[in-house]
Design a protein around this motif. Structure first.
Motif, PDB file in Angstrom:
ATOM      1  N   TYR A  97       0.817  -1.212   0.031  1.00 23.65           N
ATOM      2  CA  TYR A  97       0.030   0.173  -0.111  1.00 23.65           C
ATOM      3  C   TYR A  97       0.818   1.144  -0.027  1.00 23.65           C
ATOM      4  O   TYR A  97       1.789   1.703   0.821  1.00 23.65           O
ATOM      5  CB  TYR A  97      -0.830   0.053   1.267  1.00 23.65           C
ATOM      6  CG  TYR A  97      -1.953   1.064   1.303  1.00 23.65           C
ATOM      7  CD1 TYR A  97      -3.108   1.153   0.304  1.00 23.65           C
ATOM      8  CD2 TYR A  97      -1.689   2.304   2.059  1.00 23.65           C
ATOM      9  CE1 TYR A  97      -4.096   2.038   0.550  1.00 23.65           C
ATOM     10  CE2 TYR A  97      -2.791   3.046   2.121  1.00 23.65           C
ATOM     11  CZ  TYR A  97      -3.963   3.149   1.431  1.00 23.65           C
ATOM     12  OH  TYR A  97      -4.716   4.343   1.295  1.00 23.65           O
ATOM     13  N   SER A  98       0.855   1.913  -1.277  1.00 23.31           N
ATOM     14  CA  SER A  98       1.746   3.029  -0.947  1.00 23.31           C
ATOM     15  C   SER A  98       1.006   4.063  -1.989  1.00 23.31           C
ATOM     16  O   SER A  98       0.416   3.968  -2.814  1.00 23.31           O
ATOM     17  CB  SER A  98       3.124   2.745  -1.810  1.00 23.31           C
ATOM     18  OG  SER A  98       3.795   3.980  -2.290  1.00 23.31           O
ATOM     19  N   GLN A  99       0.893   5.368  -1.645  1.00 22.55           N
ATOM     20  CA  GLN A  99       0.362   6.617  -2.422  1.00 22.55           C
ATOM     21  C   GLN A  99      -1.186   6.327  -2.410  1.00 22.55           C
ATOM     22  O   GLN A  99      -1.837   6.434  -3.486  1.00 22.55           O
ATOM     23  CB  GLN A  99       0.945   6.596  -3.630  1.00 22.55           C
ATOM     24  CG  GLN A  99       2.296   7.011  -3.674  1.00 22.55           C
ATOM     25  CD  GLN A  99       2.769   8.212  -3.043  1.00 22.55           C
ATOM     26  OE1 GLN A  99       2.666   9.371  -3.467  1.00 22.55           O
ATOM     27  NE2 GLN A  99       3.519   8.167  -1.968  1.00 22.55           N
ATOM     28  N   ARG A 100      -1.644   5.600  -1.100  1.00 20.42           N
ATOM     29  CA  ARG A 100      -3.038   5.640  -1.204  1.00 20.42           C
ATOM     30  C   ARG A 100      -3.783   4.321  -2.162  1.00 20.42           C
ATOM     31  O   ARG A 100      -4.700   4.503  -2.485  1.00 20.42           O
ATOM     32  CB  ARG A 100      -3.674   6.729  -1.205  1.00 20.42           C
ATOM     33  CG  ARG A 100      -3.093   7.641  -0.249  1.00 20.42           C
ATOM     34  CD  ARG A 100      -4.495   8.573   0.068  1.00 20.42           C
ATOM     35  NE  ARG A 100      -3.972   9.613   1.110  1.00 20.42           N
ATOM     36  CZ  ARG A 100      -4.737  10.439   1.681  1.00 20.42           C
ATOM     37  NH1 ARG A 100      -5.949  10.446   1.581  1.00 20.42           N
ATOM     38  NH2 ARG A 100      -3.965  11.150   2.772  1.00 20.42           N
ATOM     39  N   GLU A 101      -2.527   3.484  -2.812  1.00 21.42           N
ATOM     40  CA  GLU A 101      -2.937   2.389  -3.732  1.00 21.42           C
ATOM     41  C   GLU A 101      -2.388   1.366  -3.436  1.00 21.42           C
ATOM     42  O   GLU A 101      -1.478   1.175  -2.791  1.00 21.42           O
ATOM     43  CB  GLU A 101      -2.624   2.819  -5.136  1.00 21.42           C
ATOM     44  CG  GLU A 101      -3.371   4.319  -5.688  1.00 21.42           C
ATOM     45  CD  GLU A 101      -3.110   4.739  -7.163  1.00 21.42           C
ATOM     46  OE1 GLU A 101      -2.059   3.894  -7.792  1.00 21.42           O
ATOM     47  OE2 GLU A 101      -3.774   5.452  -7.628  1.00 21.42           O
ATOM     48  N   ARG A 165       9.074   3.082  -0.229  1.00 20.61           N
ATOM     49  CA  ARG A 165       7.797   2.409  -0.707  1.00 20.61           C
ATOM     50  C   ARG A 165       8.429   0.815  -1.012  1.00 20.61           C
ATOM     51  O   ARG A 165       7.239   0.003  -1.265  1.00 20.61           O
ATOM     52  CB  ARG A 165       7.482   3.125  -1.830  1.00 20.61           C
ATOM     53  CG  ARG A 165       7.207   4.595  -1.940  1.00 20.61           C
ATOM     54  CD  ARG A 165       6.650   5.293  -3.372  1.00 20.61           C
ATOM     55  NE  ARG A 165       6.640   6.480  -3.140  1.00 20.61           N
ATOM     56  CZ  ARG A 165       6.266   7.506  -4.470  1.00 20.61           C
ATOM     57  NH1 ARG A 165       6.199   6.945  -5.439  1.00 20.61           N
ATOM     58  NH2 ARG A 165       6.031   8.519  -4.029  1.00 20.61           N
ATOM     59  N   VAL A 321       2.651  -1.947   4.359  1.00 21.10           N
ATOM     60  CA  VAL A 321       2.057  -0.528   4.116  1.00 21.10           C
ATOM     61  C   VAL A 321       3.688   0.138   4.090  1.00 21.10           C
ATOM     62  O   VAL A 321       4.510   0.168   4.871  1.00 21.10           O
ATOM     63  CB  VAL A 321       1.249  -0.056   5.437  1.00 21.10           C
ATOM     64  CG1 VAL A 321       1.208   1.529   5.140  1.00 21.10           C
ATOM     65  CG2 VAL A 321       0.128  -0.926   5.664  1.00 21.10           C
ATOM     66  N   SER A 323       6.156   3.618   4.027  1.00 16.03           N
ATOM     67  CA  SER A 323       6.187   4.655   5.014  1.00 16.03           C
ATOM     68  C   SER A 323       5.513   5.783   4.823  1.00 16.03           C
ATOM     69  O   SER A 323       5.422   6.132   3.471  1.00 16.03           O
ATOM     70  CB  SER A 323       7.836   5.008   5.318  1.00 16.03           C
ATOM     71  OG  SER A 323       8.480   3.936   5.980  1.00 16.03           O
ATOM     72  N   GLU A 325       2.284   6.705   4.924  1.00 14.99           N
ATOM     73  CA  GLU A 325       0.932   6.529   4.371  1.00 14.99           C
ATOM     74  C   GLU A 325       0.092   6.743   5.607  1.00 14.99           C
ATOM     75  O   GLU A 325       0.512   6.633   6.866  1.00 14.99           O
ATOM     76  CB  GLU A 325       0.763   5.115   4.096  1.00 14.99           C
ATOM     77  CG  GLU A 325       1.610   4.716   2.668  1.00 14.99           C
ATOM     78  CD  GLU A 325       1.273   5.367   1.462  1.00 14.99           C
ATOM     79  OE1 GLU A 325       0.239   6.080   1.575  1.00 14.99           O
ATOM     80  OE2 GLU A 325       2.025   6.096   0.737  1.00 14.99           O
ATOM     81  N   ASP A 375      -8.772   1.106   8.829  1.00 14.38           N
ATOM     82  CA  ASP A 375      -7.675   0.879   7.664  1.00 14.38           C
ATOM     83  C   ASP A 375      -8.221  -0.139   6.701  1.00 14.38           C
ATOM     84  O   ASP A 375      -7.715  -0.196   5.704  1.00 14.38           O
ATOM     85  CB  ASP A 375      -6.481   0.483   8.577  1.00 14.38           C
ATOM     86  CG  ASP A 375      -5.587   1.542   9.098  1.00 14.38           C
ATOM     87  OD1 ASP A 375      -5.770   2.602   9.056  1.00 14.38           O
ATOM     88  OD2 ASP A 375      -4.583   1.275   9.900  1.00 14.38           O
ATOM     89  N   ASP A 378      -9.946   1.849   4.450  1.00 11.71           N
ATOM     90  CA  ASP A 378      -9.120   2.557   3.462  1.00 11.71           C
ATOM     91  C   ASP A 378      -8.420   1.814   2.427  1.00 11.71           C
ATOM     92  O   ASP A 378      -8.320   2.199   1.416  1.00 11.71           O
ATOM     93  CB  ASP A 378      -8.069   3.306   4.229  1.00 11.71           C
ATOM     94  CG  ASP A 378      -8.924   4.560   5.208  1.00 11.71           C
ATOM     95  OD1 ASP A 378      -9.802   5.072   4.677  1.00 11.71           O
ATOM     96  OD2 ASP A 378      -8.164   4.932   6.190  1.00 11.71           O
ATOM     97  N   VAL A 379      -8.067   0.721   2.833  1.00 12.88           N
ATOM     98  CA  VAL A 379      -7.260  -0.233   1.926  1.00 12.88           C
ATOM     99  C   VAL A 379      -8.002  -0.876   0.791  1.00 12.88           C
ATOM    100  O   VAL A 379      -7.860  -1.122  -0.217  1.00 12.88           O
ATOM    101  CB  VAL A 379      -6.317  -1.039   2.830  1.00 12.88           C
ATOM    102  CG1 VAL A 379      -5.528  -2.049   1.729  1.00 12.88           C
ATOM    103  CG2 VAL A 379      -5.242  -0.519   3.665  1.00 12.88           C
TER     104      VAL A 379
END
Length: 452
Positions: A97-101, A165, A321, A323, A325, A375, A378-379
């Motif tokens: 999960y990086s940059q909300r994706e 990431r 996840v 860093s 985020e 979470d 969100d994920v």
């Protein structure tokens, strides 16, 4: 392992996997007549191996899996007659999960350190991809035997996006730390070895260090949870369990517990986390205590959930996840996807807490559960209604293998007086196989000393 014709006596301080494995190896080496006393104040033995019932089934709320490429656990399970209880993963892979994706876990990496720009394409920006591609043309100053923090080397060669990431998510899952707190030789020994052998660039070193793709499962677990292993080790070792903490260790060997009782032993194995080890060794092995005091620790929390079986999670083993985020969790494990345990209920775990924070000490159970559900929304975009939930905290349970860690460990061992040995996750690796191996090494050292 006997002295002057009498049965030897041993004390093991700490009832986690390291202490239990040491007690079992002691029993095997010393025989039926030896007295083995194990001290641990907890309500049950096993330390961070903790199996509880969640949603009506056993689930591990501490360590969950072991690496199969290390030989210690398969060998121990075979020795104990538990090989048939081993579970292998389904082959489902984690996402990042990086940059909300959500992104696929990069292939062709060692703990997220890429062997090429293609390894992290889609996870980092174009400028970072160009920097990775150009890395072999830039001079690399490497001193054989060096052990920099992973973040220092990877950030310099590939840029901060790769650190945050790709590398941080994996190291946070293993150590509850980050690339800034873990040394290269602990995190990626194959890469460090390749650099020592003359790899011309970090890209080249990673390419040499990537393990071969065999198709075999990487991780294993136990049917019924780690409690299966704990029960067998306790039965085989036939220890006398004293439900108390050892407060003082004196030459002789004399141990004083927190109830004021005194105990004597011919040899002692101390298998407790580094912060407790420092206090116990300060008066009897000051050199070892001073070295152990340099090992820092992180705390973490596991929130285990049982949810309806038709909850539409993706076909992955979980999520790591990156860093920075806006999530509270550092990792999500979709246990039912990972191990193939289907049915009316699915199981998952969310891990919280990183080195330097106090989430494990300060967040309430209600807060942690609320964060977990938020979470997951969100994920995955899912509103999850748990059938059951458990929260388990692990305070100072995650040693940080910082730069130069191997030298620190060598100093710890070198300062020990005869018939005193140490075991634990702060020595040769944080995973269960490494703890089993370190316990065996401790008993081999005692065996050699007691046979003199």
């Amino acid at each position: 392992m006997s002295r002057a014709g009498r049965s030897p006596s041993y004390c093991v301080v700490g009832g986690g996997i390291s202490g239990l494995a040491a007690a079992y190896r002691l029993r095997t080496a010393a025989g039926d007549d030896a007295t083995i006393t194990l001290f641990d104040p907890a309500d049950r033995l096993g330390g961070v191996l903790r199996t509880e019932r969640v949603g009506g089934r056993p689930m591990d709320l501490g360590a969950e899996a072991f690496v199969l490429r290390r030989p210690e656990m398969p060998a121990l399970l075979a020795e104990l007659g538990l090989a048939g209880r081993r579970l292998d993963t389904t082959g489902a892979r984690p996402l990042i999960y990086s940059q909300r994706e959500l992104h696929p876990l990069p292939a062709g990496t060692v703990v997220g350190i890429p062997s090429s720009a293609a390894s992290v394409e889609g996870l980092v920006d174009e400028a970072t991809l160009a920097r990775i591609g150009d890395e072999p043309s830039r001079p690399l100053a490497w001193r054989p035997g060096a052990d920099p923090a992973v973040a220092d080397l990877v950030g310099d060669r590939f840029g901060e996006q790769v650190v945050a990431r790709s590398v941080d998510p994996l190291l946070s899952g293993v150590y509850a730390g980050s690339a800034a707190t873990i040394g290269l030789r602990a995190a990626a020994p194959s890469v460090a070895a390749a650099l020592d052998r003359g790899a011309a660039s970090l890209t080249d070193a990673v390419r040499r260090g990537v393990p071969p793709v065999t198709g075999a499962p990487v991780f294993g677990a136990l049917d019924g949870g780690y409690q299966t292993l704990i029960d067998e080790l306790v039965e085989r070792s036939r220890v006398r369990w004293v439900r108390a903490a050892v407060e003082r260790l004196e030459p002789g060997w004399e141990l004083r517990d927190d109830a004021g009782a005194r105990w004597h032993a011919d040899a002692v194995v101390v298998a407790v986390p580094a912060p407790r080890l420092v206090r116990l060794l300060d008066g009897v092995a000051p050199r070892s205590a001073a070295a152990a005091s340099r090992i820092e620790s992180a705390s973490s929390v596991v929130v285990a959930l049982a949810v309806p079986g038709d909850t539409p999670f993706p076909e992955c083993s979980g999520v790591l996840v990156a860093s920075g985020e806006p999530l509270r969790a550092k990792a999500i494990t979709l246990s039912s996807r990972k191990w193939g345990t289907g049915g009316d209920v699915q199981f998952l775990r969310l891990s919280f807490g990183r080195f330097g924070d106090r989430v494990a000490q300060t967040a309430t159970d209600d807060e942690l559960l609320a964060w977990a559900l938020s979470d997951l929304d969100d994920v995955f975009g899912l509103t999850v209604d748990p059938v059951d939930a458990r929260v388990r905290r692990w305070i100072d349970a995650m040693p940080q293998y910082g730069p130069g860690h191997a030298d620190v460990v060598a100093e710890v061992r070198a300062g020990l007086p005869p018939t005193l040995a140490v075991a634990g996750s702060f020595l040769d690796g944080i995973g269960v196989p490494a703890c089993v191996g370190a316990a065996g090494r401790a008993i081999e050292a005692l065996h050699a000393e007691m046979a003199r």
